[in-house]
Design a protein around this motif. Structure first.
Motif, mmCIF file in Angstrom:
data_model
loop_
_atom_site.group_PDB
_atom_site.id
_atom_site.type_symbol
_atom_site.label_atom_id
_atom_site.label_comp_id
_atom_site.label_asym_id
_atom_site.label_seq_id
_atom_site.Cartn_x
_atom_site.Cartn_y
_atom_site.Cartn_z
ATOM 1 N N GLU A 183 0.824 -1.203 0.000
ATOM 2 C CA GLU A 183 0.000 0.000 0.000
ATOM 3 C C GLU A 183 0.859 1.255 0.000
ATOM 4 N N VAL A 184 1.934 1.228 0.772
ATOM 5 C CA VAL A 184 2.840 2.390 0.804
ATOM 6 C C VAL A 184 3.394 2.659 -0.582
ATOM 7 N N SER A 185 3.797 1.608 -1.265
ATOM 8 C CA SER A 185 4.366 1.773 -2.615
ATOM 9 C C SER A 185 3.332 2.351 -3.576
ATOM 10 N N ALA A 186 2.088 1.855 -3.469
ATOM 11 C CA ALA A 186 1.035 2.337 -4.374
ATOM 12 C C ALA A 186 0.732 3.810 -4.120
ATOM 13 N N LYS A 187 0.626 4.172 -2.851
ATOM 14 C CA LYS A 187 0.304 5.568 -2.522
ATOM 15 C C LYS A 187 1.477 6.491 -2.867
ATOM 16 N N GLN A 188 2.710 6.019 -2.647
ATOM 17 C CA GLN A 188 3.873 6.842 -3.015
ATOM 18 C C GLN A 188 3.914 7.072 -4.521
ATOM 19 N N ALA A 189 3.486 6.059 -5.280
ATOM 20 C CA ALA A 189 3.434 6.220 -6.737
ATOM 21 C C ALA A 189 2.384 7.260 -7.116
ATOM 22 N N ARG B 126 1.130 12.715 -8.954
ATOM 23 C CA ARG B 126 0.417 13.985 -8.771
ATOM 24 C C ARG B 126 1.399 15.146 -8.638
ATOM 25 N N ILE B 127 2.483 14.920 -7.921
ATOM 26 C CA ILE B 127 3.508 15.957 -7.766
ATOM 27 C C ILE B 127 4.096 16.325 -9.119
ATOM 28 N N GLN B 128 4.389 15.318 -9.937
ATOM 29 C CA GLN B 128 4.961 15.591 -11.266
ATOM 30 C C GLN B 128 3.993 16.415 -12.106
ATOM 31 N N SER B 129 2.730 16.130 -11.968
ATOM 32 C CA SER B 129 1.729 16.890 -12.735
ATOM 33 C C SER B 129 1.707 18.355 -12.295
ATOM 34 N N ILE B 130 1.699 18.572 -10.967
ATOM 35 C CA ILE B 130 1.687 19.945 -10.452
ATOM 36 C C ILE B 130 2.972 20.663 -10.835
ATOM 37 N N LEU B 131 4.099 19.938 -10.775
ATOM 38 C CA LEU B 131 5.398 20.533 -11.111
ATOM 39 C C LEU B 131 5.420 20.984 -12.571
ATOM 40 N N LYS B 132 4.925 20.149 -13.471
ATOM 41 C CA LYS B 132 4.928 20.511 -14.888
ATOM 42 C C LYS B 132 4.005 21.702 -15.144
ATOM 43 N N GLN B 133 2.866 21.718 -14.437
ATOM 44 C CA GLN B 133 1.948 22.843 -14.608
ATOM 45 C C GLN B 133 2.600 24.135 -14.128
ATOM 46 N N GLY B 134 3.262 24.097 -12.974
ATOM 47 C CA GLY B 134 3.940 25.288 -12.456
ATOM 48 C C GLY B 134 5.049 25.746 -13.376
ATOM 49 N N GLN B 135 5.771 24.784 -13.979
ATOM 50 C CA GLN B 135 6.846 25.149 -14.908
ATOM 51 C C GLN B 135 6.270 25.785 -16.171
#
Length: 830
Positions: free
Chosen positions: A163-169, A174-183
């Protein structure tokens, strides 16, 4: 009762430094702890066992590379801790336990291998020890090879980590998506990447743009220009991951507690196994130290006795070894007839070192160490060892130097007995010489009456006189080189030593008039006594040297006599064998000769003396004759007698066959070798090469083959007519294709190397001659002759022959890397 006196005995003899050196050779803390627990033993069986264990380990260190020395880890602290219910081992402790249990298993396997143990005393240490595979198997089911808890250590742990691995993924996505949007919107740097703060994934954002992303600020850079924001979209996911991590930790602890509970019943056995591991490490450290200082197992006896040979003070040995110097070994013997050795001699001559060496080696032995001496030394066991050395004056206790010595003597007199060893340095010193000498003499007398063993050093003349006239005490002297005015550091037992005070003072440079005044004050008797001691010492060394030379000469004579007797017996046996063999060979030769002659006559009769057939028979008979003569030369006079008998029998047969006289005469004429002279035309047998004889010797002839001259064996030449010679030369001038091909093949098959090792001289010369002649005829410029080194006889004979050969230009030794003097390179004159 104190067995060792005083309390700082180890510091006085230097054993404290030995403890430190042995500790430095230990692999882990349990071995070091064992070094600190070293004690002095008086039980003979215990000492015998400890010495045997160390000696076996010394053999292992020197001879057996398979001895396990990895992962010596002390797990006893946390094994003792988990004796309390509810405690557990953490991952690192569990991993260390696994590795060290493997080491214990390897040691048990090493000592128990084979039906009969190679190291019985060390193998005895493994009695009562077991290896629990359940423990290691259980650890392997929990830990991976890196010492971390496996995902499948329990089903619950596997579920949590999944479960930890799935949630970390999900968070990462989600972080990558927000990061690309901010960039793309420009408020996040284009090269920015997610970071982790307090276990949460965050995005680095310029401080001026921090309000453009909704979330929580977890950190900022040192300059304050960058803030790290956890977007609100992933906060909940990160919270869930954090909760799962807590659950993971609780599950890991539950697994470790469960494992710890299962091994708790085995803790006493496991702690005992680690004690064994520490003991092996300690014994190994003692063995390594023994190797470094030349320690050996002496002959042990249960009664007090010392007979040490080539003894060395281990600390002094190591010091001199680092400086590249040699130590002077000592030979000391104390027995029931000579229990006390009184050593005298010059200052700085080695008296105190001798005393400390004996004391230290005896103490090492009774602590289970291998002392630095030869294996044929004999050492017994003492119940007590006392030492009085150095300055023990004390302001607090109001003790002067002499008072402290007297207190020590008081303790010695009260407690010493026939199983005690006393060590006293500068006996009687520290007070007025006459009174101090008298007290010392009385104390020495009491020691002698008590049967005490001891080493005592002194300068007092009265003690030297007392020792020379008292049973049980023997004088010893540290030798001094009068010519060089320097000590030799060698102990000589049986005579007192001189202090050489005047000689040392003169070397230092005291005025001569001061020394003359001192001589007159001390008295002529004392000076004469010292002089006589020196003369006796010098004469003794002279006669001992003479005696040693005589013994050496006698030993050499005895060895030579024994060697000659053995050689004589060997020669007789060889002569007997040679005669027996010669008789057998003579009988065989007789049968072969009769058979060959009868066969020759039969063939001639059957062919009616045809010329071609007669020639073939002549060749066969000639070959048989050569073989026959070579065999005759290798036998003794008995064989020659047999040959004479054969010739007489042949002569009688010829006389009986008069009707065949003409045929026999023809055969005799053809068999008789024709003499060769200068100018004769010849060819090499079984070859088409012709030449003209230039010079004739006893066995060889120099023949000109065209423009080339060579020396060749006469037996290999055959006379030809002038017509045959001219015909052969015409064929050479107009060579046929087949002959060229034959020569080409011979060149291809020619071997320019020859091995003459094992040949007799004549065989070797013949082989070399054939090699050189063949090379000259084929136009080969260089050949190599392998004759070996040995005594150089074969090499000399071959080179003498090469020096006389006209076709040899030069010869020399091979290069040292390719055989040196064992090979001769020959350059030919083509």
């Amino acid at each position: 009762m104190e067995y060792i006196y005083p309390k700082n005995f180890e510091e006085k003899v230097g054993f404290d430094r030995i403890r430190a050196l042995v500790s430095s050779r230990c692999l882990f803390s349990l071995g070091v702890k064992k070094v600190g627990e070293i004690s002095f033993y008086t039980d003979f069986e215990t000492i015998l066992r400890l010495i045997a264990e160390t000696d076996e380990m010394k053999t292992i260190c020197l001879m057996d590379d398979s001895f396990p020395v990895d992962n010596y880890i002390d797990s006893t602290p946390f094994l003792e801790r988990i004796q309390v219910v509810g405690t557990w081992l953490d991952e690192r402790e569990l991993f260390d336990l696994r590795k060290s249990l493997d080491s214990i298993k390897s040691l048990l396997s090493f000592f128990r291998r084979g039906d009969v143990p190679r190291y019985p005393n060390l193998t005895n240490l493994t009695k009562g020890l077991s290896y629990y595979p359940y423990v290691t198997d259980r650890i392997d089911s929990i830990l991976n090879k890196f010492g971390k808890i496996k995902d499948n250590a329990s089903p619950e742990l596997a579920r949590i980590r999944s479960e930890v691995s799935a949630k970390q993924a999900s968070v990462s996505k989600r972080i990558q998506s927000i990061l690309k949007q901010g960039q793309s919107e420009g408020f996040v740097e284009s090269d920015a990447t997610p970071a982790v703060r307090d276990g949460r994934i965050v995005i680095p954002v310029a401080a001026a743009n921090k309000r453009k992303i909704k979330g929580f600020v977890h950190d900022e850079s040192a300059s304050g220009k960058t803030v790290y924001i956890e977007p609100v979209e992933v906060v909940e996911l990160n919270n869930e991951i954090r909760e799962l991590e807590y659950a993971e930790r609780r599950e890991v602890i539950r697994i470790l507690v469960e494992f710890t509970d299962t091994i708790r019943p085995y803790l006493p056995e496991l702690i005992l196994a680690y004690d064994f591991l520490g003991t092996i490490d300690f014994i190994r450290a003692k063995a390594l130290f023994a190797i470094d200082v030349g320690g050996a197992k002496p002959i042990l006896t249960s009664k007090p006795h010392i007979f040490i040979r080539q003894a060395k003070h281990p600390l002094l040995f190591l010091t001199l070894k680092r400086e590249g110097k040699e130590i002077v070994p000592l030979d000391v013997e104390l027995n029931v007839n000579e229990r006390i050795l009184l050593i005298s001699g010059p200052n700085a001559g080695g008296k105190s070192v001798c005393l400390k060496t004996v004391g230290l080696l005896q103490y090492m032995l009774q602590c289970g160490f291998l002392p630095s001496l030869l294996e044929n030394s004999e050492i017994g066991v003492f119940d007590k060892i006392f030492i009085d050395i150095g300055d023990e004056q004390s302001i607090e206790n109001d003790l002067s130097t002499y008072s402290s010595h007297l207190l020590n003597m008081k303790h010695f007199l009260r407690n010493a007995d026939s199983k005690s060893l006393i060590l006293i340095d500068e006996f009687g010193a520290g007070t007025e010489p006459m009174v101090g000498g008298a007290i010392a003499e009385s104390i020495l007398q009491r020691f002698c009456e008590q049967g005490t063993f001891g080493i005592i050093t002194t300068h007092y003349t009265n003690l030297k006189h007392f020792a020379s006239g008292t049973h049980g005490i023997v004088n010893g002297a540290m030798l001094f080189d009068v010519s060089k005015i320097q000590p030799l550091f060698r102990l000589e037992v049986g005579k007192p030593g001189s202090s050489f005070a005047f000689e040392i003072a003169r070397k230092i440079g005291l005025p001569e008039d001061v020394l003359q005044s001192a001589s007159s004050k001390v008295g002529e008797d004392h000076v004469s006594f010292e002089k006589h001691l020196r003369e006796i010492s010098r004469d003794k060394r002279y006669w001992e040297k003479k005696r040693d030379n005589i013994r050496l000469t006698n030993r050499k004579v005895e060895e030579m006599e024994k060697k000659l007797e053995q050689e004589l017996l060997s020669i007789k046996e060889q002569r007997k064998e040679i005669l027996t063999k010669a008789k057998k060979e003579a009988g065989a030769l007789l049968l072969d000769t009769n058979r060959q002659i009868e066969n020759t006559i039969r063939v001639i009769k059957e062919t009616n003396a045809q010329k071609e057939k007669t020639k073939e028979v002549r060749i066969e008979l000639e070959d048989f004759k050569e073989d026959f003569e070579s065999k005759i030369n290798s036998n003794d006079e008995d064989i020659e007698k047999k040959i004479l008998q054969i010739k007489e029998k042949q002569k009688r047969r010829e006389e009986k066959n008069k009707e065949k006289g003409q045929i026999d005469n023809e055969i005799s004429e053809e068999l008789a070798p024709k003499s060769m002279e200068k100018g004769d035309k010849v060819k090499i047998k079984e070859q088409d090469i012709v030449g003209e004889i230039v010079e004739v010797g006893q066995k060889n002839a120099v023949v000109a083959f065209g423009n080339m001259m060579t020396s060749i064996d006469i037996d290999k030449l055959e006379l030809i007519s002038a017509n045959e010679y001219r015909k052969a030369n015409r064929e050479v001038s107009q060579p046929r294709t087949g002959a060229s091909v034959d020569t080409h093949k011979r060149r291809l098959n020619f071997k320019s190397n020859i091995d003459t090792r094992g040949f007799r001289a004549d065989e070797a010369i013949r082989a070399v001659q054939e090699l050189v002649d063949e090379a000259l005829m084929l136009g080969i410029g260089q050949v190599r002759i392998l004759h070996g080194k040995g005594n150089g006889i074969l090499r000399q004979l071959i080179r003498e022959y090469l020096a006389t050969h006209p076709g040899v230009k030069s010869f020399a030794d091979e290069h040292i890397e390719f055989g040196g003097t064992g090979i001769t390179n020959v350059t030919l004159d083509l």
